[in-house]
Design a protein around this motif. Structure first.
Motif, PDB file in Angstrom:
ATOM      1  N   LEU A  81      30.284  17.788 -41.363  1.00  0.00           N
ATOM      2  CA  LEU A  81      30.524  17.793 -42.805  1.00  0.00           C
ATOM      3  C   LEU A  81      29.567  18.756 -43.508  1.00  0.00           C
ATOM      4  O   LEU A  81      29.970  19.487 -44.408  1.00  0.00           O
ATOM      5  CB  LEU A  81      30.395  16.389 -43.389  1.00  0.00           C
ATOM      6  CG  LEU A  81      30.641  16.289 -44.896  1.00  0.00           C
ATOM      7  CD1 LEU A  81      32.033  16.798 -45.260  1.00  0.00           C
ATOM      8  CD2 LEU A  81      30.444  14.857 -45.375  1.00  0.00           C
ATOM      9  N   ALA A  82      28.325  18.774 -43.069  1.00  0.00           N
ATOM     10  CA  ALA A  82      27.350  19.701 -43.657  1.00  0.00           C
ATOM     11  C   ALA A  82      27.805  21.147 -43.447  1.00  0.00           C
ATOM     12  O   ALA A  82      27.731  21.972 -44.367  1.00  0.00           O
ATOM     13  CB  ALA A  82      25.972  19.480 -43.046  1.00  0.00           C
ATOM     14  N   ARG A  83      28.281  21.450 -42.260  1.00  0.00           N
ATOM     15  CA  ARG A  83      28.759  22.798 -41.967  1.00  0.00           C
ATOM     16  C   ARG A  83      29.995  23.119 -42.810  1.00  0.00           C
ATOM     17  O   ARG A  83      30.124  24.204 -43.361  1.00  0.00           O
ATOM     18  CB  ARG A  83      29.062  22.933 -40.475  1.00  0.00           C
ATOM     19  CG  ARG A  83      29.245  24.360 -40.024  1.00  0.00           C
ATOM     20  CD  ARG A  83      29.257  24.539 -38.503  1.00  0.00           C
ATOM     21  NE  ARG A  83      30.293  23.775 -37.815  1.00  0.00           N
ATOM     22  CZ  ARG A  83      30.059  22.713 -37.045  1.00  0.00           C
ATOM     23  NH1 ARG A  83      28.833  22.277 -36.846  1.00  0.00           N
ATOM     24  NH2 ARG A  83      31.049  22.078 -36.451  1.00  0.00           N
ATOM     25  N   LEU A  84      30.897  22.155 -42.943  1.00  0.00           N
ATOM     26  CA  LEU A  84      32.116  22.332 -43.715  1.00  0.00           C
ATOM     27  C   LEU A  84      31.812  22.605 -45.185  1.00  0.00           C
ATOM     28  O   LEU A  84      32.430  23.452 -45.814  1.00  0.00           O
ATOM     29  CB  LEU A  84      33.008  21.086 -43.582  1.00  0.00           C
ATOM     30  CG  LEU A  84      34.363  21.093 -44.275  1.00  0.00           C
ATOM     31  CD1 LEU A  84      35.263  22.163 -43.670  1.00  0.00           C
ATOM     32  CD2 LEU A  84      35.015  19.729 -44.159  1.00  0.00           C
ATOM     33  N   TRP A  85      30.832  21.899 -45.744  1.00  0.00           N
ATOM     34  CA  TRP A  85      30.492  22.035 -47.160  1.00  0.00           C
ATOM     35  C   TRP A  85      29.391  23.061 -47.415  1.00  0.00           C
ATOM     36  O   TRP A  85      29.039  23.311 -48.552  1.00  0.00           O
ATOM     37  CB  TRP A  85      30.054  20.685 -47.720  1.00  0.00           C
ATOM     38  CG  TRP A  85      31.210  19.784 -48.029  1.00  0.00           C
ATOM     39  CD1 TRP A  85      32.536  20.054 -47.907  1.00  0.00           C
ATOM     40  CD2 TRP A  85      31.117  18.462 -48.526  1.00  0.00           C
ATOM     41  NE1 TRP A  85      33.281  18.971 -48.294  1.00  0.00           N
ATOM     42  CE2 TRP A  85      32.444  17.978 -48.695  1.00  0.00           C
ATOM     43  CE3 TRP A  85      30.069  17.611 -48.851  1.00  0.00           C
ATOM     44  CZ2 TRP A  85      32.733  16.710 -49.170  1.00  0.00           C
ATOM     45  CZ3 TRP A  85      30.349  16.352 -49.328  1.00  0.00           C
ATOM     46  CH2 TRP A  85      31.670  15.909 -49.483  1.00  0.00           C
ATOM     47  N   GLY A  86      28.812  23.611 -46.373  1.00  0.00           N
ATOM     48  CA  GLY A  86      27.760  24.605 -46.562  1.00  0.00           C
ATOM     49  C   GLY A  86      26.474  24.006 -47.099  1.00  0.00           C
ATOM     50  O   GLY A  86      25.770  24.616 -47.900  1.00  0.00           O
ATOM     51  N   THR A  87      26.156  22.804 -46.656  1.00  0.00           N
ATOM     52  CA  THR A  87      24.919  22.134 -47.062  1.00  0.00           C
ATOM     53  C   THR A  87      24.180  21.693 -45.806  1.00  0.00           C
ATOM     54  O   THR A  87      24.500  22.141 -44.715  1.00  0.00           O
ATOM     55  CB  THR A  87      25.232  20.953 -48.010  1.00  0.00           C
ATOM     56  OG1 THR A  87      24.015  20.440 -48.561  1.00  0.00           O
ATOM     57  CG2 THR A  87      25.992  19.838 -47.317  1.00  0.00           C
TER      58      THR A  87
END
Length: 132
Positions: A81-87
């Protein structure tokens, strides 16, 4: 004051653990995991697919192209999810501790966290602002 023999005995007891019921750790009962059978089945399917494709483990995971087309019942990791949202994973952890971000599943005892894609998409929709 202890003599050398008593002191040595005390050290030995500490190292070996004193015998007896007084030193038995109490049994800690954990609440059951509140995840439906369907959610567990979806998680198991995703994990099996990752193992078969050779993408399991800390350095594995799905590509962004794979993440955006996952079905709604699919579960993703916090790092995905972090990779998907760029966070960062840390930001997602902080949001979770503050009651922000999408709903997630957790085992509590094991510490794993998974997000269902339906919840991720619903949360993203809540944040979307229409241009005027």
């Amino acid at each position: 004051m202890m003599n050398k023999k008593e002191k040595a005995e005390r050290i030995r007891n500490k190292q070996n653990g004193a015998k007896g019921a007084a030193n038995v750790a109490p049994l800690v009962m954990r609440p059951p995991l509140k995840v439906s059978n369907d959610e567990l089945a979806a998680y198991a399917k995703v994990q099996a697919e990752m193992v078969v494709s050779g993408r399991s483990g800390a350095n594995g995971g799905r590509t962004l192209d794979e993440l955006v087309v996952l079905p709604g019942e699919a579960l993703i990791t916090r790092s995905e999810l972090a990779r998907l949202w760029g966070t960062t994973v840390g930001t997602l952890s902080k949001w979770a501790s503050e009651g922000k971000g999408p709903r997630y599943l957790t085992s509590g005892a094991n510490g794993w966290v998974r997000y269902q894609m339906n919840d991720v998409r619903a949360y993203t929709d809540e944040l979307t602002v229409e241009a005027s």
